[in-house]
Design an enzyme around this catalytic site. Sequence first.
Site, PDB file in Angstrom:
ATOM      1  CG  PHE A 129       9.320  36.942  17.639  1.00 47.53           C
ATOM      2  CD1 PHE A 129       8.648  35.821  17.192  1.00 47.53           C
ATOM      3  CD2 PHE A 129      10.678  36.856  17.878  1.00 47.53           C
ATOM      4  CE1 PHE A 129       9.323  34.624  16.977  1.00 47.53           C
ATOM      5  CE2 PHE A 129      11.366  35.669  17.674  1.00 47.53           C
ATOM      6  CZ  PHE A 129      10.681  34.548  17.210  1.00 47.53           C
ATOM      7  CG  ASP A 220      12.442  41.295  23.403  1.00 49.04           C
ATOM      8  OD1 ASP A 220      13.561  41.570  22.930  1.00 49.04           O
ATOM      9  OD2 ASP A 220      11.816  40.264  23.098  1.00 49.04           O
ATOM     10  CE  LYS A 249      17.033  39.238  16.425  1.00 45.81           C
ATOM     11  NZ  LYS A 249      17.377  38.238  15.421  1.00 45.81           N
TER      12      LYS A 249
END
Length: 398
Positions: A129, A220, A249
Amino acid sequence: MDTYARFPISLTRGRGVWVWDSNGKRYLDCVAGIAVCTLGHSDGRLKRALSRQLGKLQHVSNLYRIPEQEELAAAITASSCLDRVFFCNSGAEANEAAIKLARKHGHTVRGISTGDGKAPLILTAQASFHGRTLAAVTATGQPKYHQGFEPMVQGFRYFPYNDTAAFEALLATCEVQGPRVAAVLLEPIQGEGGVHPGNRAFFQRVRELCDAHHILLIFDEVQIGVGRSGQLWGYEQLGVEPDAITLAKGLGGGIPIGALAVKASVDHFRPGEHASTFGGNPFACRAGLTVLAELERRDLVSHVQRMGGLLQELLAELVSRHPTLLEGVRGWGLLQGLVLREEAPSAPDIVKAAMEQGLLLVPAGPRVVRFVPPLVIQPRHLRLAVDRLERALVSLGR
């Protein structure tokens, strides 16, 4: 717009690892905005730092030097294997920047030309993702996220995560007529795809092959970076250094910020080739600086190692008490996934039942319940969380 299947509560305030809804009910928050609220809710140090920053300057254009941005870039590079940082506003934007960087690397370093119909390729993993923008969602190796948005962006190929033989075969196929692969984009641990930790031997082999072919290796770290793994950076769990990482995040502790950090040797962008109006503004960078400073001041990375070990232990004991429903637990630090058996209720059903017990969790696909609490969580909170989760399982009557 109707883009979320929202749970039926409205959260109105928070303190530490606790949040309250509009009816005054208190919840133990093991979601943290999906791995975002690093220091918990309404942290005193973060509040004071951001209030001071608002009293000085919240935003200016990247047409000018921004001292807070330069300071945050220095903090990231001083603590990592990277040398330069581009700031943006989210994980998807950070991955978009990485994809553009990969394309330029393919053209300028590997000599891949689009004129002969052989555009640069980026290899990513199945069940990955990488975000919701069109290029980032194409990089995401989950067809369910592609449906309804075709045609996808060209130039991506997929292989099974942690499968060395499959990766080698795909790379060989792509390169059979000369250079085609510009970059490999991987999560050190797949979060959204089911909490699958990276295999060290696999990642080391990928690093060897990328070196041999001058291919860019990008990690990532949007979900696992900034201490959540029990190391400051996720790549430290794997014993390899990437050429670039993407962050978001947890870096801002709840204030939107994203970053692409790269080694100097692959810093291919030049003025005018990539930009962000809001990226790296003084307010967001002050949040990032405060988070990193608090990680060090409170020794939170070591704390995450201890809390992650305790959480794994508590969840393993839960599995042993409910072997017909639960299969196991996997993860790093304070990103842990409880794996459900096929006979068990679905992850969303368990999350809803836990909510009734005053516990917030998040699914990672249909068969994994994910824990991503604030990094300041304490042993008593973890024990309470697992106790409430067990009560939720019992309440479902299976």
